[in-house]
Design a protein around this motif. Structure first.
Motif, PDB file in Angstrom:
ATOM      1  N   VAL A 113      38.328  37.485  33.579  1.00 20.45           N
ATOM      2  CA  VAL A 113      38.962  38.790  33.744  1.00 20.45           C
ATOM      3  C   VAL A 113      37.996  39.787  34.382  1.00 20.45           C
ATOM      4  N   LEU A 114      36.774  39.819  33.885  1.00 19.45           N
ATOM      5  CA  LEU A 114      35.792  40.777  34.410  1.00 19.45           C
ATOM      6  C   LEU A 114      35.486  40.505  35.882  1.00 19.45           C
ATOM      7  N   LEU A 239      41.905  45.205  22.444  1.00 19.94           N
ATOM      8  CA  LEU A 239      42.617  43.925  22.446  1.00 19.94           C
ATOM      9  C   LEU A 239      43.887  44.005  23.284  1.00 19.94           C
ATOM     10  N   SER A 240      44.591  45.139  23.184  1.00 17.44           N
ATOM     11  CA  SER A 240      45.797  45.337  23.990  1.00 17.44           C
ATOM     12  C   SER A 240      45.474  45.331  25.484  1.00 17.44           C
ATOM     13  N   LEU A 246      44.752  39.650  30.805  1.00 19.85           N
ATOM     14  CA  LEU A 246      45.030  38.216  30.791  1.00 19.85           C
ATOM     15  C   LEU A 246      46.356  37.921  31.487  1.00 19.85           C
ATOM     16  N   LYS A 247      47.342  38.752  31.238  1.00 20.23           N
ATOM     17  CA  LYS A 247      48.639  38.567  31.878  1.00 20.23           C
ATOM     18  C   LYS A 247      48.544  38.810  33.382  1.00 20.23           C
ATOM     19  N   HIS A 249      45.844  38.418  35.359  1.00 19.02           N
ATOM     20  CA  HIS A 249      44.958  37.526  36.107  1.00 19.02           C
ATOM     21  C   HIS A 249      45.116  36.054  35.749  1.00 19.02           C
ATOM     22  N   GLY A 250      45.935  35.742  34.775  1.00 15.77           N
ATOM     23  CA  GLY A 250      46.079  34.350  34.365  1.00 15.77           C
ATOM     24  C   GLY A 250      47.457  33.803  34.653  1.00 15.77           C
ATOM     25  N   ASP A 251      47.627  32.522  34.383  1.00 15.45           N
ATOM     26  CA  ASP A 251      48.924  31.880  34.602  1.00 15.45           C
ATOM     27  C   ASP A 251      49.467  31.272  33.311  1.00 15.45           C
ATOM     28  N   GLN A 252      48.899  31.696  32.170  1.00 14.53           N
ATOM     29  CA  GLN A 252      49.371  31.210  30.883  1.00 14.53           C
ATOM     30  C   GLN A 252      50.224  32.272  30.196  1.00 14.53           C
ATOM     31  N   THR A 253      51.087  31.828  29.308  1.00 17.38           N
ATOM     32  CA  THR A 253      51.842  32.761  28.483  1.00 17.38           C
ATOM     33  C   THR A 253      50.895  33.400  27.471  1.00 17.38           C
ATOM     34  N   VAL A 254      50.923  34.721  27.393  1.00 21.16           N
ATOM     35  CA  VAL A 254      50.055  35.450  26.466  1.00 21.16           C
ATOM     36  C   VAL A 254      50.949  36.145  25.436  1.00 21.16           C
ATOM     37  N   HIS A 255      50.650  35.919  24.169  1.00 19.88           N
ATOM     38  CA  HIS A 255      51.461  36.480  23.082  1.00 19.88           C
ATOM     39  C   HIS A 255      50.807  37.755  22.543  1.00 19.88           C
TER      40      HIS A 255
END
Length: 260
Positions: A113-114, A239-240, A246-247, A249-255
């Motif tokens: 992320v950074l 954390l928020s 994460l949402k 820059h990533g391609d995974q589902t983040v809860h």
């Protein structure tokens, strides 16, 4: 009497934690019933039901369903953390490959992320052995292995990810939380984990004086300054923000985290 034995079985909770200096104040008094293994193994044990609660990388609770997070307790920092950093010989913008300690997915994702916020997307490869860290151009290190690296001779620059996060957001970063399996925790277990934190902070000076890892001056600065154990409004805001990035820059589902 079978009916008399059953409640004791239900009350037997299984707890896990990482084997790091920063977790010592959060497992005070419950060491005998806590299994100490690296965060990646803890995550596997929690997922398959071998544990009911684990102090592990916050990413595990964000990227997988079935968890709730114990409110009020965390391993966090507001600025430099001293045990999560990128050791690099190349300038950040020239880095093509980072070798990573895969024990903590949170640190890997934080670095992603950074760097992504700077428009940088190097490849990430596993670190084969800690003994090779000094031979590599760019390596992400965490925990006691990272502290050991800093205490040894090396010719790397270091980019403390806690400092980098605070410079980016102005907020604390939460590295680890008590992740609880849904429907496998109760008031007794949650109270036990909160009491362990209270006892650990109450005897922090004793831990600084007596713990065998490193020297007392480092332990005092690390446990009593760099590491924060609260999970309050500021930490939840950090954390928020991490969830949002994460949402992005990533391609995974983040809860979104659920606190209990």
């Amino acid at each position: 009497k079978p009916a008399g034995r059953q409640p004791r079985h239900r009350m037997s909770k299984r707890i896990g934690s990482g084997p790091y200096l920063n977790s010592v104040p959060l497992t005070c008094g419950i060491e005998a019933e806590t299994e100490f293994v690296v965060p990646s193994k803890l995550a596997d044990m929690l997922r398959c039901g071998k544990l009911d609660a684990a102090l592990l990388s916050v990413t595990e609770a964000l990227l997988h369903e079935g968890y709730e997070i114990l409110d009020g307790v965390a391993v966090a920092s507001r600025g430099a953390v001293k045990s999560v950093f990128l050791a690099h010989r190349q300038p950040l913008e020239a880095i093509e490959v980072v070798h990573c300690d895969t024990a903590s997915l949170t640190s890997v994702n934080l670095l992603r992320v950074l760097l992504a916020e700077k428009g940088l997307r190097p490849a990430f490869e596993p670190l084969p052995r800690y003994s090779q860290a000094g031979l590599l151009q760019n390596v992400l290190l965490i925990g006691n292995a990272g502290i050991d690296f800093l205490h040894a001779e090396h010719d790397h620059a270091t980019w403390d990810l806690g400092s980098a996060w605070h410079e980016l957001t102005g907020l604390p970063f939460v590295y680890a939380v008590w992740a609880l399996r849904k429907e496998r925790h109760d008031d007794t277990l949650r109270a036990k984990l909160r009491q362990a934190k209270a006892d650990g902070l109450a005897r922090l000076e004793q831990t600084v004086a007596e713990h065998p890892d490193y020297d007392p001056e480092f332990r005092r600065a690390y446990l009593g300054g760099h590491i924060r154990y609260e999970l309050g409004d500021d930490e939840k805001a950090g954390l928020s923000r991490f969830v949002k990035l994460l949402k992005n820059h990533g391609d995974q589902t983040v809860h979104d985290p659920v606190f209990v």
